[in-house]
Enzyme design. Structure first.
Site, mmCIF file in Angstrom:
data_model
loop_
_atom_site.group_PDB
_atom_site.id
_atom_site.type_symbol
_atom_site.label_atom_id
_atom_site.label_comp_id
_atom_site.label_asym_id
_atom_site.label_seq_id
_atom_site.Cartn_x
_atom_site.Cartn_y
_atom_site.Cartn_z
ATOM 1 N N SER A 147 38.252 51.517 43.736
ATOM 2 C CA SER A 147 36.740 52.029 43.589
ATOM 3 C C SER A 147 36.156 51.664 42.586
ATOM 4 C CB SER A 147 36.536 53.473 44.052
ATOM 5 O OG SER A 147 37.078 54.312 43.155
ATOM 6 N N SER A 148 37.050 52.051 41.284
ATOM 7 C CA SER A 148 36.404 51.665 40.119
ATOM 8 C C SER A 148 35.949 50.262 39.682
ATOM 9 C CB SER A 148 37.290 52.563 38.743
ATOM 10 O OG SER A 148 38.466 51.591 38.720
ATOM 11 N N ALA A 149 37.114 49.540 40.020
ATOM 12 C CA ALA A 149 36.848 47.934 39.780
ATOM 13 C C ALA A 149 35.676 47.455 40.486
ATOM 14 C CB ALA A 149 37.985 47.138 40.158
ATOM 15 N N ASP A 189 42.884 44.589 39.981
ATOM 16 C CA ASP A 189 41.403 44.976 40.732
ATOM 17 C C ASP A 189 40.238 44.441 40.584
ATOM 18 O OD1 ASP A 189 43.513 46.936 41.337
ATOM 19 O OD2 ASP A 189 42.307 48.712 40.965
HETATM 20 O O1 PMV Z 1 45.751 52.452 42.581
HETATM 21 P P1 PMV Z 1 45.038 51.560 41.842
HETATM 22 O O2 PMV Z 1 44.036 50.928 42.885
HETATM 23 O O3 PMV Z 1 44.560 51.852 40.568
HETATM 24 O O4 PMV Z 1 46.021 50.022 41.713
HETATM 25 C C1 PMV Z 1 46.957 50.174 40.601
HETATM 26 C C2 PMV Z 1 47.942 48.987 40.675
HETATM 27 C C3 PMV Z 1 48.755 49.081 39.603
HETATM 28 O O5 PMV Z 1 49.804 48.022 39.823
HETATM 29 C C4 PMV Z 1 49.842 50.341 39.689
HETATM 30 C C5 PMV Z 1 48.576 49.114 38.231
HETATM 31 C C6 PMV Z 1 47.819 47.735 37.750
HETATM 32 O O6 PMV Z 1 47.259 47.904 36.707
HETATM 33 O O7 PMV Z 1 47.986 46.629 38.222
#
Ligand code: PMV
Length: 318
Positions: free
Chosen positions: A102-104, A146
């Site tokens: 969502s943030s990205a 993301d």
């Molecule tokens: O859960 P999310 O959407 O913030 O995804 C994080 C993904 C990780 O691999 C855990 C961190 C990253 O920066 O890639």
């Protein structure tokens, strides 16, 4: 009056979350849940950003709180020599802190919308880079996966900031359930926990990371062949690796195990874990049964499909 609407998708990480932070490859796709940002002119000197989901407004003065990442984007444009007062409204169907990006997706939609509002043709790479700066405020040192997927969409093979498209024609008989545990967690804390284990148990962890790398290569083949049963099996193996690096919780396990028990092809954590969401690969005909068996463990279940498109913008002049 200039009015701009931009829209960026959420994402699901199919393979390689966490491992990607130390340079392993990952596979990610956009999904058909979106953030929309609407921007128009206002009078005066300041800008106003309002988030319908967070229910907060920042009027350009004082502490922006959770809107800081978007204020950072405004500053980046200002440093590039572009500023004009505006009113921006953020609306997202993607739940916050649940592993669906969502943030990205908000940062990408906001950056692309602002570029359009200022009349700039920046190109996708630049939009993604600007959004990455906002992501750093939210996540510390994110891998960049993301913002990349929210910008480009489709299926991507991602490694160390570089990516290539994977051509996948999604078979119509299959879909994804994304079960949100409703437990909000910080990606930053989850990543630190894993890195800590890596430091303490380096020799074991190296082997797990090696397996995760191999898994992504196998998954590429399964995706290209549309071999959904292998894809599901590989998702299950990936989940096992995520369990071993320490990012599961009992609520996630209830969803994963019940999904598999009632016929899912694969189920795994997607994103950082420790809460957030589980992605479940199912045949359309089994969807209702699986939903009924896992709904008690999830705060919400989204039925989604991978999409082909990333961020889009449109403008109206009146
Ligand atoms: O859960 P999310 O959407 O913030 O995804 C994080 C993904 C990780 O691999 C855990 C961190 C990253 O920066 O890639």
């Amino acid at each position: 009056m200039v009015e701009v609407v931009s829209k960026a998708p959420g994402k699901t990480i199919w393979f390689g979350e966490h491992f990607v932070v130390l340079g392993n490859p990952a596979i990610v796709s956009s999904i058909n849940l979106y953030t929309r940002v609407y921007i128009r002119d206002i009078s005066g000197k300041h800008f106003v950003i309002t988030s319908k989901n967070l229910n907060i407004t920042y009027d350009g003065k004082g502490d922006p709180g959770k809107l800081l990442p978007y204020v950072r984007i405004v500053e980046i444009f200002r440093d590039m020599g572009y500023y004009r007062p505006f009113y921006a409204e953020i609306n997202s169907r993607i739940p916050v802190s649940s592993g669906m990006g969502s943030s990205a997706s908000t940062a990408v939609a906001f950056a692309a919308g602002l570029a359009k509002y200022y009349g700039l043709e920046l190109g996708l790479d630049k939009i993604s880079k600007i959004a990455y700066e906002a992501e750093k405020i939210v996540h510390g040192k994110p891998s960049g996966i993301d913002n990349t997927i929210a910008t480009y969409g489709g299926f991507l093979y991602y490694k160390k900031g570089l990516f290539r498209r994977i051509r996948v024609r999604w078979p119509p008989d299959y879909l994804l359930l994304i079960a949100d545990t409703g437990i909000e967690r910080s990606t930053r804390i989850a990543v630190e926990k894993v890195l800590d284990r890596y430091r303490k148990r380096t020799r074991i962890m190296r082997k797990i990371y090696e397996a995760a790398k191999e898994l992504v290569e196998e998954a590429l083949k399964a995706l290209r062949k549309k071999d959904m049963s292998s894809l599901g099996e590989l998702m299950n193996i990936n989940h096992g690796l995520l369990v071993s690096i320490g990012v599961t919780i009992p609520e996630i396990e209830s969803i994963v195990q019940n999904s598999l028990k009632y016929g899912a092809l694969g189920a795994k954590i997607t994103g950082a874990g420790l809460g957030g969401s589980v992605m479940i690969l199912v045949e359309n005909k089994k969807k209702d049964r699986i939903i009924s068996r896992i709904k008690d463990y999830a705060s919400r279940i989204y039925t989604v499909k991978p999409t082909r498109y990333g961020v889009t913008t449109s403008t109206q002049q009146s």
